[in-house]
Design a protein around this motif. Structure first.
Motif, PDB file in Angstrom:
ATOM      1  N   LYS A 176       0.817  -1.223   0.000  1.00  0.00           N
ATOM      2  CA  LYS A 176       0.000   0.000   0.000  1.00  0.00           C
ATOM      3  C   LYS A 176       0.846   1.267   0.000  1.00  0.00           C
ATOM      4  O   LYS A 176       0.380   2.326  -0.426  1.00  0.00           O
ATOM      5  CB  LYS A 176      -0.931   0.007   1.208  1.00  0.00           C
ATOM      6  CG  LYS A 176      -0.193   0.020   2.555  1.00  0.00           C
ATOM      7  CD  LYS A 176      -1.169   0.032   3.720  1.00  0.00           C
ATOM      8  CE  LYS A 176      -0.435   0.069   5.059  1.00  0.00           C
ATOM      9  NZ  LYS A 176      -1.374   0.096   6.204  1.00  0.00           N
ATOM     10  N   GLY A 177       2.091   1.165   0.451  1.00  0.00           N
ATOM     11  CA  GLY A 177       2.941   2.347   0.495  1.00  0.00           C
ATOM     12  C   GLY A 177       3.769   2.553  -0.758  1.00  0.00           C
ATOM     13  O   GLY A 177       4.534   3.500  -0.854  1.00  0.00           O
ATOM     14  N   PHE A 178       3.628   1.672  -1.755  1.00  0.00           N
ATOM     15  CA  PHE A 178       4.442   1.764  -2.960  1.00  0.00           C
ATOM     16  C   PHE A 178       3.955   2.900  -3.860  1.00  0.00           C
ATOM     17  O   PHE A 178       2.762   3.034  -4.128  1.00  0.00           O
ATOM     18  CB  PHE A 178       4.390   0.439  -3.728  1.00  0.00           C
ATOM     19  CG  PHE A 178       5.235   0.432  -4.971  1.00  0.00           C
ATOM     20  CD1 PHE A 178       6.618   0.442  -4.877  1.00  0.00           C
ATOM     21  CD2 PHE A 178       4.652   0.415  -6.228  1.00  0.00           C
ATOM     22  CE1 PHE A 178       7.401   0.425  -6.007  1.00  0.00           C
ATOM     23  CE2 PHE A 178       5.430   0.401  -7.369  1.00  0.00           C
ATOM     24  CZ  PHE A 178       6.805   0.414  -7.266  1.00  0.00           C
ATOM     25  N   ILE A 179       4.876   3.742  -4.323  1.00  0.00           N
ATOM     26  CA  ILE A 179       4.554   4.858  -5.215  1.00  0.00           C
ATOM     27  C   ILE A 179       4.794   4.408  -6.655  1.00  0.00           C
ATOM     28  O   ILE A 179       5.910   4.023  -7.026  1.00  0.00           O
ATOM     29  CB  ILE A 179       5.433   6.085  -4.898  1.00  0.00           C
ATOM     30  CG1 ILE A 179       5.283   6.477  -3.424  1.00  0.00           C
ATOM     31  CG2 ILE A 179       5.069   7.251  -5.812  1.00  0.00           C
ATOM     32  CD1 ILE A 179       3.880   6.853  -3.025  1.00  0.00           C
ATOM     33  N   ILE A 180       3.765   4.475  -7.471  1.00  0.00           N
ATOM     34  CA  ILE A 180       3.862   3.980  -8.845  1.00  0.00           C
ATOM     35  C   ILE A 180       4.724   4.900  -9.704  1.00  0.00           C
ATOM     36  O   ILE A 180       5.604   4.463 -10.436  1.00  0.00           O
ATOM     37  CB  ILE A 180       2.457   3.826  -9.459  1.00  0.00           C
ATOM     38  CG1 ILE A 180       1.654   2.774  -8.670  1.00  0.00           C
ATOM     39  CG2 ILE A 180       2.551   3.420 -10.935  1.00  0.00           C
ATOM     40  CD1 ILE A 180       0.233   2.620  -9.146  1.00  0.00           C
ATOM     41  N   ASP A 181       4.458   6.212  -9.653  1.00  0.00           N
ATOM     42  CA  ASP A 181       5.232   7.155 -10.456  1.00  0.00           C
ATOM     43  C   ASP A 181       5.247   8.526  -9.784  1.00  0.00           C
ATOM     44  O   ASP A 181       4.597   8.740  -8.750  1.00  0.00           O
ATOM     45  CB  ASP A 181       4.673   7.256 -11.877  1.00  0.00           C
ATOM     46  CG  ASP A 181       3.176   7.596 -11.887  1.00  0.00           C
ATOM     47  OD1 ASP A 181       2.734   8.363 -11.002  1.00  0.00           O
ATOM     48  OD2 ASP A 181       2.467   7.112 -12.778  1.00  0.00           O
ATOM     49  N   GLU A 182       5.981   9.449 -10.386  1.00  0.00           N
ATOM     50  CA  GLU A 182       6.106  10.780  -9.813  1.00  0.00           C
ATOM     51  C   GLU A 182       4.779  11.518  -9.797  1.00  0.00           C
ATOM     52  O   GLU A 182       4.517  12.329  -8.913  1.00  0.00           O
ATOM     53  CB  GLU A 182       7.141  11.584 -10.607  1.00  0.00           C
ATOM     54  CG  GLU A 182       8.548  11.013 -10.526  1.00  0.00           C
ATOM     55  CD  GLU A 182       9.509  11.754 -11.426  1.00  0.00           C
ATOM     56  OE1 GLU A 182       9.092  12.776 -12.009  1.00  0.00           O
ATOM     57  OE2 GLU A 182      10.666  11.321 -11.551  1.00  0.00           O
ATOM     58  N   GLY A 183       3.935  11.246 -10.813  1.00  0.00           N
ATOM     59  CA  GLY A 183       2.646  11.917 -10.901  1.00  0.00           C
ATOM     60  C   GLY A 183       1.789  11.681  -9.666  1.00  0.00           C
ATOM     61  O   GLY A 183       1.017  12.554  -9.260  1.00  0.00           O
ATOM     62  N   GLU A 184       1.924  10.495  -9.063  1.00  0.00           N
ATOM     63  CA  GLU A 184       1.146  10.188  -7.868  1.00  0.00           C
ATOM     64  C   GLU A 184       1.531  11.106  -6.713  1.00  0.00           C
ATOM     65  O   GLU A 184       0.675  11.567  -5.953  1.00  0.00           O
ATOM     66  CB  GLU A 184       1.374   8.723  -7.480  1.00  0.00           C
ATOM     67  CG  GLU A 184       0.537   8.263  -6.290  1.00  0.00           C
ATOM     68  CD  GLU A 184       0.749   6.798  -5.967  1.00  0.00           C
ATOM     69  OE1 GLU A 184       0.423   6.398  -4.834  1.00  0.00           O
ATOM     70  OE2 GLU A 184       1.239   6.064  -6.847  1.00  0.00           O
ATOM     71  N   LEU A 185       2.834  11.383  -6.590  1.00  0.00           N
ATOM     72  CA  LEU A 185       3.287  12.299  -5.545  1.00  0.00           C
ATOM     73  C   LEU A 185       2.873  13.735  -5.851  1.00  0.00           C
ATOM     74  O   LEU A 185       2.425  14.472  -4.973  1.00  0.00           O
ATOM     75  CB  LEU A 185       4.805  12.221  -5.404  1.00  0.00           C
ATOM     76  CG  LEU A 185       5.366  11.008  -4.672  1.00  0.00           C
ATOM     77  CD1 LEU A 185       6.885  11.012  -4.755  1.00  0.00           C
ATOM     78  CD2 LEU A 185       4.931  10.986  -3.222  1.00  0.00           C
ATOM     79  N   GLN A 186       3.038  14.136  -7.126  1.00  0.00           N
ATOM     80  CA  GLN A 186       2.705  15.502  -7.503  1.00  0.00           C
ATOM     81  C   GLN A 186       1.221  15.788  -7.332  1.00  0.00           C
ATOM     82  O   GLN A 186       0.825  16.907  -7.006  1.00  0.00           O
ATOM     83  CB  GLN A 186       3.149  15.761  -8.938  1.00  0.00           C
ATOM     84  CG  GLN A 186       4.674  15.781  -9.081  1.00  0.00           C
ATOM     85  CD  GLN A 186       5.138  15.792 -10.517  1.00  0.00           C
ATOM     86  OE1 GLN A 186       4.428  15.335 -11.413  1.00  0.00           O
ATOM     87  NE2 GLN A 186       6.335  16.319 -10.756  1.00  0.00           N
ATOM     88  N   ALA A 187       0.397  14.765  -7.552  1.00  0.00           N
ATOM     89  CA  ALA A 187      -1.045  14.931  -7.372  1.00  0.00           C
ATOM     90  C   ALA A 187      -1.388  15.237  -5.915  1.00  0.00           C
ATOM     91  O   ALA A 187      -2.409  15.858  -5.622  1.00  0.00           O
ATOM     92  CB  ALA A 187      -1.778  13.677  -7.838  1.00  0.00           C
TER      93      ALA A 187
END
Length: 248
Positions: free
Chosen positions: A6-17
């Motif tokens: 659940k803590g895995f970040i798929i891409d940078e866009g997910e963080l930027q969102a």
């Protein structure tokens, strides 16, 4: 982490969102020494490794080793190194404080023996007063030396494993440098703890409290002093030992 997580970040866009800032570190392509297949193979060769270090062997140094066989990390800035070393020293201090439980018990026995010797005039009381002088200091110093020796032995054992593995330590000089660092820190922490115990008992009227506080502060000072000495002299000492071995 084990994926999916659940803590895995798929891409940078997910963080930027989420409104998070993303900083990408782009290394020159000419630093890349291996193909994608070789990089994957190198990464898989270190599965199960237990030599993580926040500064010397973190996730970024692992990636750079896989890509170009370099043990470097831009995240390991001088400020972060100072903070990590300070945190390490604090953890060591807490650990040394826990070690002094035996010392406190011995101090109590010593104080009781002295009290008995003072209030009694019989031979048993006098003998007890003489037989247990500063037992706590002896016990505290012995425990400190033994524990530091065991921990240093464990760290040297890991250094030997790294050298035999040939990835994190590639030369005899690097091995000597790491062992020198381990021994310098162990000696400085032990000396600081014992010196602090003696000084604390001289300064603070209550021997139990003085010895404990002195030991805790002493190991903190000893760790910092040892680290400074290690940073400034370990490479020189390692080169001198290596040159001496090579001549022999």
């Amino acid at each position: 982490m084990t994926l999916p997580h659940k803590g895995f970040i798929i891409d940078e866009g997910e963080l930027q969102a989420k409104g998070e800032e993303v900083e990408r570190v782009v290394w020159p392509e000419e630093l890349r020494r291996y193909s994608a297949e070789d990089i994957i193979e190198r990464a898989q060769s270190r599965v199960g490794e237990k030599f993580y270090h926040l500064i010397k062997n973190n996730c970024e140094t692992f990636v750079m080793w896989c890509l170009c066989d370099l043990k470097i990390s831009l995240q390991a800035t001088p400020l972060r190194k100072i903070l990590v070393e300070a945190g390490s020293a604090m953890l060591r201090t807490i650990w040394h404080g826990l070690q002094q439980v035996l010392k406190i018990g011995a101090d109590l026995i010593d104080d009781i023996a002295v009290a008995v010797g003072r209030v009694t005039s019989n031979a048993v009381g006098k003998a007890t007063k003489v037989a247990l002088p500063k037992v706590g200091l002896i016990v505290g110093a012995a425990v400190t030396v033994v524990v530091e020796a065991i921990m240093a032995g464990y760290d040297i054992h890991n250094a030997v494993k790294k050298w035999k593995d040939g990835r994190l330590i590639k030369s005899r000089e690097e091995f000597i440098e790491e062992v020198t660092d381990i021994l310098l820190l162990a000696f400085s922490r032990s000396g600081g703890s014992i010196g602090g115990m003696i000084f604390g008992q001289l300064v603070i009227p209550i021997p139990i409290l003085g010895g404990f506080v002195g030991a805790v502060l002493g190991v903190l000072v000893g760790h910092c002093a040892g680290k400074f000495f290690s940073e400034t002299s370990t490479e020189t000492i390692a080169r001198l030992i290596e040159s001496k071995i090579a001549k022999d």
